[in-house]
Enzyme design. Structure first.
Site, PDB file in Angstrom:
ATOM      1  N   HIS A 174       3.520   0.330   2.635  1.00  0.00           N
ATOM      2  CA  HIS A 174       2.232   0.492   3.326  1.00  0.00           C
ATOM      3  C   HIS A 174       1.592  -0.893   3.435  1.00  0.00           C
ATOM      4  CE1 HIS A 174       1.356   4.979   2.178  1.00  0.00           C
ATOM      5  NE2 HIS A 174       1.676   4.897   3.463  1.00  0.00           N
ATOM      6  N   CYS A 209      -5.280   2.095  -2.861  1.00  0.00           N
ATOM      7  CA  CYS A 209      -4.702   3.372  -2.421  1.00  0.00           C
ATOM      8  C   CYS A 209      -5.526   4.559  -2.885  1.00  0.00           C
ATOM      9  CB  CYS A 209      -3.305   3.569  -3.000  1.00  0.00           C
ATOM     10  SG  CYS A 209      -2.133   2.322  -2.574  1.00  0.00           S
TER      11      CYS A 209
HETATM   12  N1  ARG Z   1       3.380   8.130  -3.383  1.00  0.00           N
HETATM   13  C1  ARG Z   1       2.516   7.777  -2.308  1.00  0.00           C
HETATM   14  C2  ARG Z   1       3.361   7.546  -1.047  1.00  0.00           C
HETATM   15  O1  ARG Z   1       4.463   7.067  -1.170  1.00  0.00           O
HETATM   16  C3  ARG Z   1       1.738   6.543  -2.633  1.00  0.00           C
HETATM   17  C4  ARG Z   1       0.740   6.198  -1.589  1.00  0.00           C
HETATM   18  C5  ARG Z   1       0.017   4.941  -1.882  1.00  0.00           C
HETATM   19  N2  ARG Z   1      -1.010   4.754  -0.950  1.00  0.00           N
HETATM   20  C6  ARG Z   1      -1.245   3.655  -0.284  1.00  0.00           C
HETATM   21  N3  ARG Z   1      -2.284   3.591   0.491  1.00  0.00           N
HETATM   22  N4  ARG Z   1      -0.439   2.631  -0.315  1.00  0.00           N
HETATM   23  O2  ARG Z   1       2.965   7.873   0.013  1.00  0.00           O
END
Ligand code: ARG
Length: 703
Positions: A168, A264
């Site tokens: 991300h 996050c």
């Molecule tokens: N386990 C989640 C995923 O893989 C973690 C999300 C983390 N969020 C973020 N905004 N980076 O989607």
């Protein structure tokens, strides 16, 4: 107006690692402690509550990642673009977030089905509000970016993520107050890094090292001068302090196990709109069509990989599968790229694979005048080895003199429009040049599988060991040489002096004598060493029979050069009986033309050596015309030079002991080129033996 900042969070009541959708989750299923997670989440919550209003959305069973509210959607002003999760594991969160946004009075925008976008996890506003940075590559699709621009009325800058640990954008990128940027450059491709550097001045860029990046230092909540994160190295803290930020560390290790941290776990739901900022999308899309044995030749895989590897994205709109073994398939592919520049490079690769614009939006090639003799317009299309056509006034015109690394020059003659590949130096102001990548196609033959296999050197595909490979190449080259000679065809040999040092001279001489070679291309050295061997029995002073250095032998080659200079040319020396055998001797005796291209290190040179390199290139090109096969024997410079002048369809065999040379030439990507890493003397001796085997039954019959 100092309305408070609002942040949305979701308590970790149901948090756990239940599945794996990013590398951090691997090996961590059910390995996080709920108690510790609650404690760590509370730690962050309490800090943020002192500086902002924190809203809470009700946690839901069965969607453990809902704690990561950054992925709920992307807010700007009154509007929110709801996330469409890539993984089905998280899609269950969508209705709950939607409900929260609706209840809180936002206009909710929803992307078309199957167009993933993961909210503020992949889209971060410049903290001055000037534009939106949007990530793609793992979760969000590039094609979602134009929707963001349209709905939120803001400029979108697309950044491509290339390291799956930073899947991300908010895991490796964090715009801060006052135009600062905290980021990990290693997570982005080079085009994206360039874009970042263009938009953010170097004194505002805080680039971090991998060690901080893997502690999620970029996954920071920034509230004015405050930055809240899991952990930062002392060095990073000092850098942030130096530019006026106060760093608060709060451990979030339980959430790192799911691939998230401070940022996050939050979503800023108050993002002010700047009055004078408006939509601007750099993302471009084009629809191309491609035909051929898409599946069994792997063409479609190559095309799609190439789009992604070069920073673009695709959608296959149509795929007509040819059902019979011989029938071809056709596909229509929508190609998206983050900018025109990236689009041009992707399309130029696709053109090489034979892709064309969809017939309904076929366009003419773009032409620009030659600004100055010998200079092309900036954006000129660089020609390749493949047969090319350009579309002018609605008609496809074949490009003449196909070669790589030229420009396509267009001139209007009495016979109509003429398109020609030309070297930059040969361009004239009366011509125009094809620029951009519109209205250009290459013609790829779509023969049956069998025919294609026959044109390819047959050992190319299978996993062939290097020793067996040499034998196979020799067998096949011998076969081709015989076939071409008997049909009156043309074989060109480019060769370096190593041919002589490795004892290949007598074999190459024989090939010339027996009519297998129609032109020889080399430099000063091969001719000098060949004649040194003929006159004095040495090659660079080494006795070729005994393999030892001869006293005073290092002067031999100069003596030879001097002798030839005395006679005025190699031909004269042969005719005067000074040279009685060898490669040059056979060339003269058998009327095989040779071109010797000079270089800075040449001794002499021989009177025949062309020291004007532009003239030498022209002479080489003349000899290459009409060749069916080119044997490149141990001369990097001459071989690469020859490769650059040769269009696709000519069989090229490159023999060199240095794998780098061989790779470079066989990387042309045309099926007809093949490289073998071996000693060239050995190669030639095997080749001659093989030719003997091929010809002897015939000779016997005649005899
Ligand atoms: N386990 C989640 C995923 O893989 C973690 C999300 C983390 N969020 C973020 N905004 N980076 O989607």
């Amino acid at each position: 107006m100092t309305s408070p900042i609002r942040i949305l969070m979701c308590a970790p009541d149901h948090y756990d690692v239940d599945y794996v959708i990013n590398p951090w989750m691997e090996g961590n299923i059910h390995k996080s402690s709920r108690d510790r997670a609650v404690e760590q989440w509370q730690g962050l919550y309490q800090i943020l509550k002192q500086h902002a209003v924190v809203d809470l959305v009700t946690p839901q069973k069965g969607v453990p990642d809902m704690v990561f509210t950054a992925n709920a959607g992307l807010v700007l002003g009154e509007n929110v673009v709801l996330s469409r999760f890539l993984h089905k594991e998280r899609q269950g969160e969508e209705p709950f977030f939607k409900e929260w946004f609706e209840q809180n009075g936002y206009n909710v925008y929803e992307l078309p089905k199957d167009l993933p976008f993961e909210g503020a996890g992949d889209a971060l506003l410049d903290r001055e509000g000037r534009w939106l940075w949007a990530g793609y590559g793992f979760r969000s699709e590039l094609d979602s970016h134009p929707y963001l621009a349209k709905w939120l009325d803001i400029e979108v800058l697309s950044l491509r993520l290339i390291d799956d640990r930073f899947y991300h954008l908010d895991t490796c990128f964090c715009p801060l107050a006052n135009g600062y940027l905290l980021y990990y450059p290693g997570a982005f491709d080079s085009y994206s890094n360039r874009l970042i550097e263009m938009r953010v001045a170097s004194e505002k860029r805080i680039a971090i090292e991998e060690a901080d990046a893997v502690n999620f230092a970029c996954n920071t909540v920034n509230l004015e001068q405050l930055v809240v994160m899991n952990k930062a190295s002392d060095g990073l803290k000092a850098r942030l302090n130096a530019v006026g930020f106060q760093v608060i560390e709060t451990p979030l290790t339980e959430f790192l196990k799911a691939g998230g941290a401070a940022k996050c776990l939050t979503l800023r739901v108050t993002e002010p709109v700047l009055a004078d900022v408006h939509a601007n999308v750099h993302v471009e899309s084009r629809i191309i069509s491609i035909q051929g044995h898409l599946l069994d030749s792997g063409l479609i895989n190559r095309a799609l990989d190439l789009i992604v590897d070069n920073g673009g994205s695709f959608q296959v709109l149509n795929f007509n599968l040819g059902e019979q073994r011989q029938s071809t398939s056709a596909a229509e592919v929508k190609v998206s790229a983050p900018s025109h520049e990236v689009m041009e490079s992707i399309i130029s690769y696709l053109i090489d694979l034979g892709a064309v614009d969809l017939p309904q939006d076929e366009r003419d090639a773009k032409l620009e005048a030659v600004p100055k003799n010998g200079v092309a317009p900036d954006d000129f299309y660089v020609s390749t080895i493949y047969p090319t056509e350009v579309r002018i006034n609605g008609e496809w015109i074949k490009v003449q003199n196909q070669r790589m690394d030229g420009a396509i020059a267009i001139s209007h003659t009495s016979e109509g429009v003429v398109a020609k590949c030309k070297l930059l130096r040969d361009l004239e102001t009366s011509e125009s040049v094809v620029v951009d990548v519109l209205g250009i196609r290459t013609i790829r033959k779509t023969e049956s599988r069998e025919k294609r296999n026959a044109e390819e050197f047959s050992f190319m595909s299978a996993g062939v060991s290097s020793e067996r490979r040499v034998e196979l190449v020799v067998e096949q080259v011998a076969w081709e040489l015989r076939k071409i000679r008997d049909a009156g065809g043309k074989v060109v040999v480019s060769a370096g002096p190593v041919v002589i040092h490795t004892g290949g001279g007598e074999h190459l001489s024989r090939l010339v004598r027996e009519g297998y070679v129609q032109a020889l291309l080399g430099g000063n050295a091969i001719a000098v060493h060949d004649m040194e061997q003929s006159i004095l029995g040495t090659s660079l002073g080494v006795d070729m029979k005994r393999g030892v250095a001869v006293r005073g032998g290092h002067r031999h080659h100069l003596k030879v050069i001097n002798t030839i200079r005395h006679h005025g040319s190699i031909k004269n020396a042969v005719e005067a009986g000074v040279i009685k055998n060898g490669i040059m001797y056979e060339c003269v005796k058998n009327n095989v033309p040779f071109v010797l291209a000079g270089s800075i290190r040449d001794d002499g040179p021989l009177p025949d050596t062309e020291m004007d390199l532009i003239k030498a290139q022209v002479k080489y090109a003349e000899q290459i015309k009409g060749a069916e096969m080119i044997l490149m024997l141990s001369s990097m410079l001459h071989s690469i030079g020859v490769g650059n002048m040769t269009p696709a369809g000519v069989k090229m065999v490159c023999v060199d002991i240095n794998p780098a040379v061989v790779t470079k030439l066989s990387d042309r990507g045309s099926i007809e080129s093949v490289g073998v890493v071996t000693d060239v003397g050995l190669f030639l001796s095997l080749l001659v033996q093989q030719l003997d085997k091929l010809t002897s039954p015939y000779v016997e019959k005649v005899g």
